[in-house]
Design an enzyme around this catalytic site. Structure first.
Site, mmCIF file in Angstrom:
data_model
loop_
_atom_site.group_PDB
_atom_site.id
_atom_site.type_symbol
_atom_site.label_atom_id
_atom_site.label_comp_id
_atom_site.label_asym_id
_atom_site.label_seq_id
_atom_site.Cartn_x
_atom_site.Cartn_y
_atom_site.Cartn_z
ATOM 1 N N ASN A 9 0.871 -1.178 0.000
ATOM 2 C CA ASN A 9 0.000 0.000 0.000
ATOM 3 C C ASN A 9 0.905 1.224 0.000
ATOM 4 O O ASN A 9 1.471 1.575 1.031
ATOM 5 C CB ASN A 9 -0.903 -0.010 1.243
ATOM 6 C CG ASN A 9 -1.742 1.243 1.350
ATOM 7 O OD1 ASN A 9 -1.873 1.998 0.389
ATOM 8 N ND2 ASN A 9 -2.318 1.467 2.525
ATOM 9 N N LYS A 11 0.187 4.284 -0.414
ATOM 10 C CA LYS A 11 -0.419 5.501 0.147
ATOM 11 C C LYS A 11 -0.100 6.719 -0.726
ATOM 12 O O LYS A 11 -0.001 6.592 -1.933
ATOM 13 C CB LYS A 11 0.033 5.711 1.597
ATOM 14 C CG LYS A 11 -0.125 4.462 2.450
ATOM 15 C CD LYS A 11 0.053 4.745 3.925
ATOM 16 C CE LYS A 11 0.090 3.437 4.681
ATOM 17 N NZ LYS A 11 -0.055 3.620 6.119
ATOM 18 N N HIS A 96 -9.548 1.268 4.594
ATOM 19 C CA HIS A 96 -8.304 1.476 5.344
ATOM 20 C C HIS A 96 -8.585 2.437 6.507
ATOM 21 O O HIS A 96 -9.368 3.378 6.369
ATOM 22 C CB HIS A 96 -7.231 2.054 4.418
ATOM 23 C CG HIS A 96 -5.862 1.995 5.015
ATOM 24 N ND1 HIS A 96 -5.448 2.893 5.971
ATOM 25 C CD2 HIS A 96 -4.834 1.129 4.837
ATOM 26 C CE1 HIS A 96 -4.214 2.593 6.335
ATOM 27 N NE2 HIS A 96 -3.813 1.519 5.662
ATOM 28 N N GLU A 98 -7.021 4.814 7.664
ATOM 29 C CA GLU A 98 -6.771 6.229 7.351
ATOM 30 C C GLU A 98 -7.978 6.835 6.633
ATOM 31 O O GLU A 98 -8.332 7.992 6.848
ATOM 32 C CB GLU A 98 -5.490 6.364 6.508
ATOM 33 C CG GLU A 98 -4.256 6.071 7.358
ATOM 34 C CD GLU A 98 -3.052 5.538 6.599
ATOM 35 O OE1 GLU A 98 -3.023 5.622 5.351
ATOM 36 O OE2 GLU A 98 -2.135 5.019 7.269
ATOM 37 N N GLU A 168 -5.936 -4.970 10.323
ATOM 38 C CA GLU A 168 -4.867 -4.003 10.574
ATOM 39 C C GLU A 168 -5.144 -3.252 11.876
ATOM 40 O O GLU A 168 -5.917 -2.282 11.881
ATOM 41 C CB GLU A 168 -4.806 -2.988 9.436
ATOM 42 C CG GLU A 168 -4.509 -3.595 8.080
ATOM 43 C CD GLU A 168 -3.882 -2.558 7.160
ATOM 44 O OE1 GLU A 168 -2.763 -2.808 6.713
ATOM 45 O OE2 GLU A 168 -4.490 -1.512 6.933
ATOM 46 N N GLY A 174 2.109 2.057 10.678
ATOM 47 C CA GLY A 174 3.072 3.155 10.550
ATOM 48 C C GLY A 174 3.745 3.528 11.852
ATOM 49 O O GLY A 174 4.380 4.575 11.946
ATOM 50 N N SER A 214 3.004 -2.389 10.327
ATOM 51 C CA SER A 214 4.464 -2.440 10.514
ATOM 52 C C SER A 214 5.058 -3.820 10.215
ATOM 53 O O SER A 214 5.975 -4.276 10.900
ATOM 54 C CB SER A 214 4.840 -1.976 11.918
ATOM 55 O OG SER A 214 4.400 -0.638 12.123
HETATM 56 C C1 PEP Z 1 -0.929 0.049 5.847
HETATM 57 O O1 PEP Z 1 -0.875 1.181 5.405
HETATM 58 O O2 PEP Z 1 -1.880 -0.660 5.536
HETATM 59 C C2 PEP Z 1 0.147 -0.409 6.728
HETATM 60 C C3 PEP Z 1 0.042 -1.578 7.294
HETATM 61 O O3 PEP Z 1 1.208 0.445 6.906
HETATM 62 P P1 PEP Z 1 2.615 0.084 7.630
HETATM 63 O O4 PEP Z 1 3.069 -1.234 7.043
HETATM 64 O O5 PEP Z 1 3.512 1.214 7.233
HETATM 65 O O6 PEP Z 1 2.365 -0.007 9.062
#
Ligand code: PEP
Length: 251
Positions: A9, A11, A96, A98, A168, A174, A214
């Protein structure tokens, strides 16, 4: 049969030139390899058509990171599921955290987006997960159940079979703080049980449930070794081939 998937992803990152370099670089390194999972990259809308044309989409699926909750018409700035499908993309990341938090996407809006994605032949990668306070209050099972119920439970069994779920935990996205593989396995098994109660044991068993938060080259092997963790949705570590490839190779 349940598929294993490693999905990136990106972003709000990369210009078109940078995105093309990253996607074609990944395409190059995967040429001589036979990964034990499907590989997907979630790229900005502006990159979809160019990237889909520049790589072998049988080896790397292309995903949008969002889509409109409308089919067409006077909705300035929106991009529909049909438009995404017309670029050669096969997936769309929906729900997501976000988008839920910053763009106020409700379970009802997400239900519409999932329906439109499916109607246009896209595979939704549907994200769910709790925030830290919910985990600390022991409400994480309840939270993910509600998210799944509100946006997916109206689907037919046939349509449900086309959906990929990404668990998630928001506190792990992040932040560099990953859920332990025990925590991931526990909640993935719970999500699968919830799906089984609604859609039946076979449909739940066939559903791909990704972990996101992460995930990186160091923790991917441990996470994907668990029976209910079928891959990952990866943000930061998907922005370079050097970091993303070892995650693909964790299977
Ligand atoms: C994500 O954006 O779905 C995500 C898991 O980000 P990160 O791997 O940076 O934590």
């Amino acid at each position: 049969m349940r598929k294993n998937i490693i999905a990136g992803n990106w972003k709000l990152n990369t210009t078109l030139a940078e995105g093309l370099e990253l996607a074609t670089g990944l395409n190059e390194v995967l040429k001589g390899k036979s990964p034990k999972c499907d590989v997907v990259i979630g790229v900005p809308f502006t990159h979809l058509a160019s990237i889909a044309a520049a790589i072998d989409t049988r080896k790397i699926g292309v995903a949008a990171q969002n889509s409109a909750d409308k089919e067409k018409g006077a909705f300035t700035g929106e991009v529909s599921a049909a438009m995404i499908a017309s670029t050669g993309a096969k997936y769309v990341i929906l729900g997501h955290s976000e988008r839920r938090a910053y763009y106020h996407e409700t379970p009802e809006i997400l239900q519409t987006k999932v329906n439109l994605a499916l109607a246009n032949g896209l595979t939704p990668i549907f994200c769910i997960g709790e925030v830290l306070e919910e985990r600390e209050a022991g409400k994480h099972f309840q939270v993910v159940d509600k998210q799944v119920e509100a946006s997916l439970f109206e689907l037919s069994a046939e349509d449900f079979a086309k959906v990929v779920i990404a668990y998630e935990p928001v506190w792990a996205i992040g932040t560099g703080k990953t859920a332990t593989s025990d925590q991931a396995e526990e909640i993935h098994a719970h999500i699968r049980a919830t799906l089984a109660a609604k859609f039946g044991a076979k449909a739940a068993d066939d559903c791909t449930i990704l972990y996101g938060g992460s995930m990186n080259a160091g923790n991917a092997k441990d996470l994907v070794s668990r029976p209910n963790v079928d891959g990952g949705l990866i943000g930061g570590a998907s922005l370079s081939v050097a970091n993303f490839l070892p995650i693909i190779e964790a299977f």
